[in-house]
Design an enzyme around this catalytic site. Structure first.
Site, PDB file in Angstrom:
ATOM      1  N   ILE A  55       0.813  -1.222   0.000  1.00  0.00           N
ATOM      2  CA  ILE A  55       0.000   0.000   0.000  1.00  0.00           C
ATOM      3  C   ILE A  55       0.845   1.270   0.000  1.00  0.00           C
ATOM      4  CG2 ILE A  55      -2.027  -1.018   1.088  1.00  0.00           C
ATOM      5  CD1 ILE A  55      -1.060   0.045   3.765  1.00  0.00           C
ATOM      6  N   GLY A  56       2.157   1.159   0.073  1.00  0.00           N
ATOM      7  CA  GLY A  56       2.980   2.363   0.046  1.00  0.00           C
ATOM      8  C   GLY A  56       4.396   2.093   0.479  1.00  0.00           C
TER       9      GLY A  56
ATOM     10  N   GLY B 271       7.672   3.803   3.086  1.00  0.00           N
ATOM     11  CA  GLY B 271       8.023   4.716   4.160  1.00  0.00           C
ATOM     12  C   GLY B 271       9.485   5.105   4.093  1.00  0.00           C
TER      13      GLY B 271
ATOM     14  N   PHE C 225      12.058   3.876   5.484  1.00  0.00           N
ATOM     15  CA  PHE C 225      13.085   2.843   5.402  1.00  0.00           C
ATOM     16  C   PHE C 225      12.571   1.535   4.808  1.00  0.00           C
ATOM     17  CE2 PHE C 225      11.111   1.105   9.133  1.00  0.00           C
ATOM     18  CZ  PHE C 225      11.551  -0.201   9.273  1.00  0.00           C
ATOM     19  N   GLY C 226      11.371   1.513   4.267  1.00  0.00           N
ATOM     20  CA  GLY C 226      10.896   0.261   3.707  1.00  0.00           C
ATOM     21  C   GLY C 226       9.530   0.379   3.057  1.00  0.00           C
TER      22      GLY C 226
ATOM     23  N   VAL D 261       5.417  -0.631   2.797  1.00  0.00           N
ATOM     24  CA  VAL D 261       4.287  -0.797   3.715  1.00  0.00           C
ATOM     25  C   VAL D 261       3.255  -1.743   3.079  1.00  0.00           C
ATOM     26  CG1 VAL D 261       2.531   0.375   5.082  1.00  0.00           C
ATOM     27  CG2 VAL D 261       4.687   1.540   4.569  1.00  0.00           C
TER      28      VAL D 261
ATOM     29  N   LYS E 249       5.232  -2.138   8.051  1.00  0.00           N
ATOM     30  CA  LYS E 249       6.344  -1.559   7.301  1.00  0.00           C
ATOM     31  C   LYS E 249       7.549  -2.489   7.434  1.00  0.00           C
ATOM     32  CE  LYS E 249       7.212   2.863   7.711  1.00  0.00           C
ATOM     33  NZ  LYS E 249       7.750   4.151   8.238  1.00  0.00           N
TER      34      LYS E 249
ATOM     35  N   ASP F 240      10.274  15.140   8.226  1.00  0.00           N
ATOM     36  CA  ASP F 240       9.760  14.696   6.925  1.00  0.00           C
ATOM     37  C   ASP F 240       8.257  14.918   6.844  1.00  0.00           C
ATOM     38  OD1 ASP F 240      10.106  13.758   4.361  1.00  0.00           O
ATOM     39  OD2 ASP F 240      10.053  11.638   4.903  1.00  0.00           O
TER      40      ASP F 240
END
Length: 794
Positions: free
Chosen positions: A474-475, A477, A479-480, A482, A496, A605
């Site tokens: 779904i996305g 982040g 560092f990884g 999701v 994540k 961020d």
């Protein structure tokens, strides 16, 4: 052309004077000056009851007008200058924007000249082809009249002039050695190396009386000139037209720092308090001009350029640390600046002196240890029992109906703050730094103690995501990747997973991001921070588990992917009220990080893809992989390499590596502009075009009062009760993206404005008085319209 012989003993020893000014007289007896406390330019007429601020967001070093219908100000640092009509100082336009810094600015009747000290050229703007594009050489004392510009060549002390009237003015100074110039109307006057004053132009007057001696700086109007007499710095003026010279002494006995003139109007900056005293031709006193305390000179960064010494109080008057104001003229009391002599070497210490030093060290150490022990005892007794800011603090939920607060206490009486709408709306002037901060923290939404963090096995999370299936993604982040998953107890979660495999980042980077987010989320809990469920740390695998946000990221609703399967339109796209509510939710979450953590937590961020929406469209701030503990106060900063997302990064952090909580404020300002315009942080206006930032796209229209030009066309035109709310959001965003962090509002103030905006959307009649703050600022002091942000030079 007539020579005015004025003995000037001072000038025999003086170096070149400083011609740039912090004060200017324009048409209609209007005066503009650079304020000493904040470097803002204010303009006021002799019949005005108050001054009007010109672009309170911009800090200026000097101002010039030339008696015309417009004035210009050079931005601190010289990288840009702005101009505005005298009749409408709020209609600001940027005329020049780098790359070379300018040293002097000289505005004439309809043109602008400036000296580029680095390139050693004079440049012109708005000259209508009557002036050259640029002229090279070393120059000082740049001045402009109605239809000419003149300057003194530094190597020959000769006067050179350009423009339609330039040749006639230059002819008057043929073979003359000039130290400084002044201009006004069709004339220029110069102080010669002999101490005489020479003025150009027909009918320029007779020789002034011989008892005028020790003349300092000049100011020239249409038909008169004035100078300062040494040693008392009082003004003497004489006419430049007519068969005879009329000499008069306005404000006799008053000492001035310098004089400026325009038309038949002259003003002096009073030495005692840096206020203005103005008069008309023949010394007739004019009504008082209501300007704040004006800088007595231009602040410069190079102390070695001060040939006659540094002006007293420079440190407290200049807004930029380390800058100084140079004295305009040399005298016996201000010798030229020379480097300080080297310190003599310290004599070798004797054994006796060393022994005394050890005794002193032991005494101080004992006292310090005792004080430290007392501090520890104090913290144990009082610190843990107090209700000050802590990471897992429980916020008092004392909000009554409609979000009003039952009681709040101001730290300093609630001083007014200049953040608000400039068009006379009910919502303007609602920022009050201290009172608003206290009240907003209490309204920030309920918090509760955090449930224990769960530790999962990798097998459990792999099963929840069907072995991290592609359709579960779904996305991404910090560092990884999701994934959406479902735990055995039925809970929907977002997982994540740190990158792995050949394309993974260094393990240390993944580990750092994992540890950062785990450390913060395991301690923080707030309604508007993403809910943290647990984690997995197994071999090289690093996973974080969050509450699932059914409606995804704000970014996806503002910028849907092209070609995505059509479905029912997002309510975010069609509702201004929902957009503002989402912004308010997110601002409350960020304010919790800034106001309750000790030290504050800087997210680093903030962007629309890190604002997630649950099934009820409540916003939650997510992704703490880059977050850091910030400094205890807003006056200090962390120095570190910039990290974040292009388009949202604070220019001060990106360029200077100065990180503060105000860096998050900048990012949130960009998010607000995204919500208003529907544009990405960085986008292309046309296919194949150059990238444009949403800040550069939106700000010109906002400051010009033409917000409708940039509003997202997918949303309906704001209704009457929504228009004011949208306007308030726009002007709040404008303040958030100011270049310097110290000029941006605190998150608590942003929360207060967004609460007001939401109340306006709901049609609350009392929205402008939320919290009893009332109306604290005038629209005149808030406008900065028609600012041209493009880097044009003409």
């Amino acid at each position: 052309m007539t020579r005015l012989i004025l003995a000037a003993l001072l000038l025999l020893a003086a170096a070149a004077s400083i011609s740039a000014s912090t004060l200017a007289v324009a048409a209609g007896q209007t005066v503009c000056g650079v304020a000493a406390d904040n470097a803002t330019v204010y303009c006021a007429g002799s019949n005005s009851s108050s001054a009007r601020a010109v672009a309170p967001f911009v800090r200026f070093s000097q101002v010039s007008s030339g008696g015309g219908v417009f004035a210009c100000g050079l931005q601190t640092g010289g990288g840009a200058f702005f101009c505005w009509p005298i009749a409408a100082p709020d209609q600001l336009r940027r005329v020049y924007n780098g790359p070379s810094p300018l040293a002097e600015l000289a505005v004439g009747g309809g043109h602008i000249a400036a000296y580029d000290e680095g390139a050693r050229v004079i440049r012109w703007w708005r000259g209508g082809g009557r002036f050259p594009a640029q002229v090279g050489g070393g120059f000082s004392s740049l001045v402009s009249g109605d239809d000419f510009t003149c300057a003194v060549e530094t190597n020959t002390s000769a006067v050179r002039c350009w423009g339609p009237g330039g040749s006639a003015v230059q002819a008057a100074f043929l073979n003359a050695s000039v130290s400084t110039l002044a201009a006004g109307g069709s004339r220029a006057c110069g102080v010669l190396s002999t101490g005489a004053v020479l003025c150009s132009g027909s009918g320029s007057g007779a020789v002034a009386p011989q008892d005028l001696s020790d003349l300092a700086g000049l100011a020239v109007g249409d038909s008169h000139a004035c100078g300062l007499l040494k040693p008392n710095q009082t003004a003497a003026c004489w006419s430049l037209a007519g068969a005879t010279t009329t000499l008069y002494y306005p404000a006799f006995g008053t000492a001035f720092e310098f004089l400026v003139a325009g038309g038949n109007f002259t003003c002096g900056l009073v030495t005692s308090n840096f206020s203005l005293l103005c008069w008309s031709t023949n010394g007739l006193a004019a009504p008082e001009v209501q300007l704040p305390m004006i800088l007595p000179g231009v602040c410069v960064s190079d102390v070695n350029s001060c040939k006659c010494g540094v002006f007293p109080r420079s440190g407290e008057l200049c807004t930029v640390s380390g800058n100084v104001i140079c004295k305009r003229f040399c005298d016996a009391s201000s010798p030229p600046v020379s480097p300080p002599p080297p310190s003599p070497p310290s004599p070798p210490a004797t054994s006796k002196r060393v022994s005394k030093g050890w005794i002193a060290f032991a005494v101080v150490g004992a006292v310090g240890s005792f004080a430290g022990l007392c501090s520890v005892v104090y913290c144990l007794v009082f610190g843990f029992c107090s209700h000050k800011k802590v990471h897992n603090s429980v916020q008092p939920n004392i909000a009554g109906n409609n979000g009003t607060v039952a009681a709040a206490t101001a730290d300093n009486g609630g001083a007014p703050s200049p953040y608000g709408s400039p068009n006379g709306s009910r919502s303007r002037g609602l920022f009050r730094r201290q009172l608003s901060r206290v009240m907003t923290r209490q309204r920030s939404g309920p918090s509760s103690f955090k449930d224990p963090t769960e530790e999962f096995s990798f097998a459990q999370l792999a099963a929840a995501t069907k072995d991290f299936a592609l359709n579960a993604k779904i996305g991404e982040g910090s560092f990884g990747t999701v994934y959406r998953g479902k735990l055995p107890d039925g809970r929907e979660v977002a997982i994540k997973r740190g990158e792995s495999g050949p394309r993974a980042r260094k393990f240390q980077e993944k580990e750092s991001a994992f540890r950062s987010e785990l450390a913060f989320l395991s301690r923080l809990h707030h309604k508007h921070l993403v809910g943290f469920v647990g984690y997995c740390e197994e071999n090289d695998e690093r996973l974080l588990v969050y509450e699932y946000m059914k409606n995804g990221a704000l970014y996806d609703h503002l910028h849907p992917k092209a070609g995505a399967p059509s479905s029912s339109p997002s309510p975010v796209a069609s509702s201004w009220k929902l957009r503002i509510k989402i912004l308010l939710d997110a601002s409350r979450g960020i304010d919790y990080l800034h106001s309750y953590a000790v030290p504050p937590i800087i997210h680093r961020d903030i962007k629309s893809s890190n604002i997630l929406l649950d099934s009820s469209w409540v916003a939650h701030v997510s992704d703490f992989g880059l977050s850091l503990m910030g400094p205890e106060t807003e006056e200090t900063h962390l120095s570190m390499k910039a990290a974040g997302t292009v388009g949202y990064m604070d220019p001060e952090y990106y360029g200077l590596h100065h990180l503060t909580v105000k860096s998050d404020v900048y990012g949130f300002g960009v998010v607000m502009l995204e919500v208003l315009t529907g544009k990405r942080a960085i986008f292309k206006e046309a296919e194949g075009g150059s990238p444009v930032s949403v800040v550069d796209y939106a700000l010109p229209s906002i400051v010009a009062g033409e917000l409708n030009r940039v509003l997202d066309g997918r949303a309906p035109e704001p209704a009457e009760h929504e228009a004011e709310a949208v306007e308030l959001v726009a002007y709040t965003a404008l303040h958030c993206v100011r270049l310097e962090g110290k000029d941006r509002p605190a998150m608590a103030d942003i929360v207060a404005n967004l609460e007001t905006a939401l109340a306006l959307c709901e049609g609350s009649a009392g929205a402008a008085g939320v919290g009893g703050l009332g109306n604290s600022s005038s629209s005149a002091s808030l406008s900065i319209t028609s600012m041209e942000l493009a880097g044009r030079t003409d």
